[in-house]
Design a protein around this motif. Sequence first.
Motif, PDB file in Angstrom:
ATOM      1  N   LEU A 191       0.831  -1.204   0.000  1.00 50.82           N
ATOM      2  CA  LEU A 191       0.000   0.000   0.000  1.00 50.82           C
ATOM      3  C   LEU A 191       0.863   1.250   0.000  1.00 50.82           C
ATOM      4  O   LEU A 191       0.591   2.206  -0.737  1.00 50.82           O
ATOM      5  CB  LEU A 191      -0.935  -0.003   1.214  1.00 50.82           C
ATOM      6  CG  LEU A 191      -1.833   1.240   1.364  1.00 50.82           C
ATOM      7  CD1 LEU A 191      -2.710   1.417   0.135  1.00 50.82           C
ATOM      8  CD2 LEU A 191      -2.686   1.125   2.626  1.00 50.82           C
ATOM      9  N   SER A 192       1.924   1.229   0.807  1.00 56.30           N
ATOM     10  CA  SER A 192       2.810   2.400   0.853  1.00 56.30           C
ATOM     11  C   SER A 192       3.498   2.615  -0.495  1.00 56.30           C
ATOM     12  O   SER A 192       3.698   3.757  -0.926  1.00 56.30           O
ATOM     13  CB  SER A 192       3.856   2.225   1.960  1.00 56.30           C
ATOM     14  OG  SER A 192       4.652   1.076   1.729  1.00 56.30           O
ATOM     15  N   GLY A 193       3.850   1.509  -1.164  1.00 61.86           N
ATOM     16  CA  GLY A 193       4.469   1.613  -2.479  1.00 61.86           C
ATOM     17  C   GLY A 193       3.510   2.204  -3.501  1.00 61.86           C
ATOM     18  O   GLY A 193       3.898   3.048  -4.327  1.00 61.86           O
ATOM     19  N   LYS A 194       2.249   1.794  -3.443  1.00 53.86           N
ATOM     20  CA  LYS A 194       1.257   2.326  -4.374  1.00 53.86           C
ATOM     21  C   LYS A 194       1.015   3.818  -4.130  1.00 53.86           C
ATOM     22  O   LYS A 194       0.860   4.590  -5.089  1.00 53.86           O
ATOM     23  CB  LYS A 194      -0.058   1.552  -4.224  1.00 53.86           C
ATOM     24  CG  LYS A 194       0.022   0.114  -4.708  1.00 53.86           C
ATOM     25  CD  LYS A 194      -1.309  -0.601  -4.525  1.00 53.86           C
ATOM     26  CE  LYS A 194      -1.237  -2.041  -5.020  1.00 53.86           C
ATOM     27  NZ  LYS A 194      -2.531  -2.747  -4.824  1.00 53.86           N
ATOM     28  N   LEU A 195       0.982   4.207  -2.871  1.00 58.77           N
ATOM     29  CA  LEU A 195       0.779   5.623  -2.552  1.00 58.77           C
ATOM     30  C   LEU A 195       1.968   6.456  -3.026  1.00 58.77           C
ATOM     31  O   LEU A 195       1.796   7.566  -3.545  1.00 58.77           O
ATOM     32  CB  LEU A 195       0.572   5.795  -1.038  1.00 58.77           C
ATOM     33  CG  LEU A 195      -0.727   5.198  -0.475  1.00 58.77           C
ATOM     34  CD1 LEU A 195      -0.743   5.296   1.050  1.00 58.77           C
ATOM     35  CD2 LEU A 195      -1.941   5.912  -1.071  1.00 58.77           C
ATOM     36  N   ARG A 196       3.164   5.923  -2.866  1.00 57.72           N
ATOM     37  CA  ARG A 196       4.364   6.646  -3.308  1.00 57.72           C
ATOM     38  C   ARG A 196       4.369   6.776  -4.828  1.00 57.72           C
ATOM     39  O   ARG A 196       4.714   7.820  -5.376  1.00 57.72           O
ATOM     40  CB  ARG A 196       5.619   5.896  -2.836  1.00 57.72           C
ATOM     41  CG  ARG A 196       6.929   6.605  -3.148  1.00 57.72           C
ATOM     42  CD  ARG A 196       8.072   5.926  -2.437  1.00 57.72           C
ATOM     43  NE  ARG A 196       8.232   4.551  -2.885  1.00 57.72           N
ATOM     44  CZ  ARG A 196       8.945   4.199  -3.950  1.00 57.72           C
ATOM     45  NH1 ARG A 196       9.553   5.131  -4.681  1.00 57.72           N
ATOM     46  NH2 ARG A 196       9.068   2.935  -4.295  1.00 57.72           N
ATOM     47  N   ALA A 197       3.956   5.696  -5.511  1.00 58.54           N
ATOM     48  CA  ALA A 197       3.924   5.725  -6.975  1.00 58.54           C
ATOM     49  C   ALA A 197       2.880   6.709  -7.491  1.00 58.54           C
ATOM     50  O   ALA A 197       3.087   7.378  -8.511  1.00 58.54           O
ATOM     51  CB  ALA A 197       3.630   4.327  -7.509  1.00 58.54           C
ATOM     52  N   LYS A 198       1.770   6.813  -6.772  1.00 57.99           N
ATOM     53  CA  LYS A 198       0.704   7.723  -7.190  1.00 57.99           C
ATOM     54  C   LYS A 198       1.161   9.175  -7.121  1.00 57.99           C
ATOM     55  O   LYS A 198       0.785  10.004  -7.957  1.00 57.99           O
ATOM     56  CB  LYS A 198      -0.527   7.504  -6.306  1.00 57.99           C
ATOM     57  CG  LYS A 198      -1.744   8.305  -6.739  1.00 57.99           C
ATOM     58  CD  LYS A 198      -2.943   7.974  -5.864  1.00 57.99           C
ATOM     59  CE  LYS A 198      -4.170   8.768  -6.312  1.00 57.99           C
ATOM     60  NZ  LYS A 198      -5.354   8.453  -5.453  1.00 57.99           N
ATOM     61  N   LYS A 199       1.988   9.481  -6.128  1.00 57.10           N
ATOM     62  CA  LYS A 199       2.455  10.857  -5.939  1.00 57.10           C
ATOM     63  C   LYS A 199       3.707  11.171  -6.755  1.00 57.10           C
ATOM     64  O   LYS A 199       4.064  12.339  -6.908  1.00 57.10           O
ATOM     65  CB  LYS A 199       2.750  11.094  -4.456  1.00 57.10           C
ATOM     66  CG  LYS A 199       1.534  10.962  -3.551  1.00 57.10           C
ATOM     67  CD  LYS A 199       1.931  11.137  -2.093  1.00 57.10           C
ATOM     68  CE  LYS A 199       0.727  10.980  -1.163  1.00 57.10           C
ATOM     69  NZ  LYS A 199       1.131  11.105   0.271  1.00 57.10           N
ATOM     70  N   ALA A 200       4.379  10.137  -7.264  1.00 56.13           N
ATOM     71  CA  ALA A 200       5.654  10.347  -7.947  1.00 56.13           C
ATOM     72  C   ALA A 200       5.474  11.133  -9.242  1.00 56.13           C
ATOM     73  O   ALA A 200       4.461  11.007  -9.936  1.00 56.13           O
ATOM     74  CB  ALA A 200       6.299   8.996  -8.253  1.00 56.13           C
ATOM     75  N   ASP A 201       6.455  11.954  -9.544  1.00 57.69           N
ATOM     76  CA  ASP A 201       6.469  12.699 -10.804  1.00 57.69           C
ATOM     77  C   ASP A 201       7.205  11.871 -11.857  1.00 57.69           C
ATOM     78  O   ASP A 201       8.402  11.613 -11.714  1.00 57.69           O
ATOM     79  CB  ASP A 201       7.165  14.049 -10.624  1.00 57.69           C
ATOM     80  CG  ASP A 201       6.365  15.011  -9.761  1.00 57.69           C
ATOM     81  OD1 ASP A 201       5.123  14.938  -9.828  1.00 57.69           O
ATOM     82  OD2 ASP A 201       6.966  15.811  -9.031  1.00 57.69           O
ATOM     83  N   VAL A 202       6.484  11.460 -12.882  1.00 62.21           N
ATOM     84  CA  VAL A 202       7.093  10.719 -13.979  1.00 62.21           C
ATOM     85  C   VAL A 202       7.496  11.729 -15.054  1.00 62.21           C
ATOM     86  O   VAL A 202       6.648  12.422 -15.619  1.00 62.21           O
ATOM     87  CB  VAL A 202       6.124   9.674 -14.561  1.00 62.21           C
ATOM     88  CG1 VAL A 202       6.750   8.985 -15.765  1.00 62.21           C
ATOM     89  CG2 VAL A 202       5.752   8.645 -13.501  1.00 62.21           C
ATOM     90  N   GLU A 203       8.781  11.826 -15.321  1.00 67.14           N
ATOM     91  CA  GLU A 203       9.265  12.787 -16.311  1.00 67.14           C
ATOM     92  C   GLU A 203       8.868  12.332 -17.717  1.00 67.14           C
ATOM     93  O   GLU A 203       9.051  11.173 -18.075  1.00 67.14           O
ATOM     94  CB  GLU A 203      10.779  12.929 -16.224  1.00 67.14           C
ATOM     95  CG  GLU A 203      11.347  13.996 -17.144  1.00 67.14           C
ATOM     96  CD  GLU A 203      12.849  14.153 -17.021  1.00 67.14           C
ATOM     97  OE1 GLU A 203      13.414  15.035 -17.696  1.00 67.14           O
ATOM     98  OE2 GLU A 203      13.459  13.380 -16.246  1.00 67.14           O
ATOM     99  N   ILE A 204       8.321  13.250 -18.500  1.00 70.37           N
ATOM    100  CA  ILE A 204       7.903  12.956 -19.869  1.00 70.37           C
ATOM    101  C   ILE A 204       8.877  13.617 -20.830  1.00 70.37           C
ATOM    102  O   ILE A 204       9.137  14.816 -20.752  1.00 70.37           O
ATOM    103  CB  ILE A 204       6.479  13.478 -20.152  1.00 70.37           C
ATOM    104  CG1 ILE A 204       5.500  13.004 -19.060  1.00 70.37           C
ATOM    105  CG2 ILE A 204       6.012  13.013 -21.530  1.00 70.37           C
ATOM    106  CD1 ILE A 204       5.333  11.509 -18.983  1.00 70.37           C
TER     107      ILE A 204
END
Length: 270
Positions: A191-204
């Motif tokens: 769950l913590s990993g999913k929350l971190r991934a949701k907030k992460a900035d993916v560079e385009i």
Amino acid sequence: MKIAVLVKQVPAVDTVKIDEKTGTMIRDGVDAELNPLDLHAVEAAVRIKEARQDASITAISMGPMTAQKAVRYAIAMGADDGLLLSDRKFGGADTLATARTLARAIKKAGPFDLLLAGERATDGETGQVGPACAELLGASVLSYVSAIEELSGEKVRVVRAVEGGHETVEAKLPAMVIPVKEMNVPRLCTLSGKLRAKKADVEILTADDISMAAEETGLTGSATQVVNVTYPKVTRCGRRIAAADGIDAAIGEIMKIFEDKNCLEKAEAV
């Protein structure tokens, strides 16, 4: 140690469709997922990170904007950040054009000490992008890796699955490691990993961001193109037996077919 993991978003196996006019994969409006074999590459990278305090992982992918989902899944598994190459100019790229584009992005985001990629993608089944990308980067290629025995700042020693057994080889870094699925069991995202991934900035990054000319990528930059798409045809005449009149009647029909074709042996009288 900087680690790059190449990941790809692919159509779910039961939704793969081909555009008969262009010969390219139809990706709009179909269910997609992170390429299953890429999970083993991500897992290998995360295990290295857990064993080394100086390691960081960047998940890199190429595809439409929806491919951010695959990058974020890798982050949820343990990658530190993500990078997505997304531009209409990349559309229709074959394995060479894809590797060329990824290599250009890796040079821009790097340098990386270790590269990892899945054995192949379920939508193409070529297994060419990882090795081709390494060749363009001047990195060693270690394919069919079943275990990483040693990893230092200068070299990596792995066990490769080969016909009839295994072999142990060493290569200088930077190197591309391509694991087989027997190497590990990918972890489930927490769950913590999913929350971190949701907030992460993916560079385009676009083609202009990596100074990619139109003739180097996409359909124009591809060395191969699909010129024809055909579908297998059923040549045998089949007969469907319905069970509308009951299971016993359907079984009786099947047994009659076997009898007519002399497929049954008659039981001897006792």
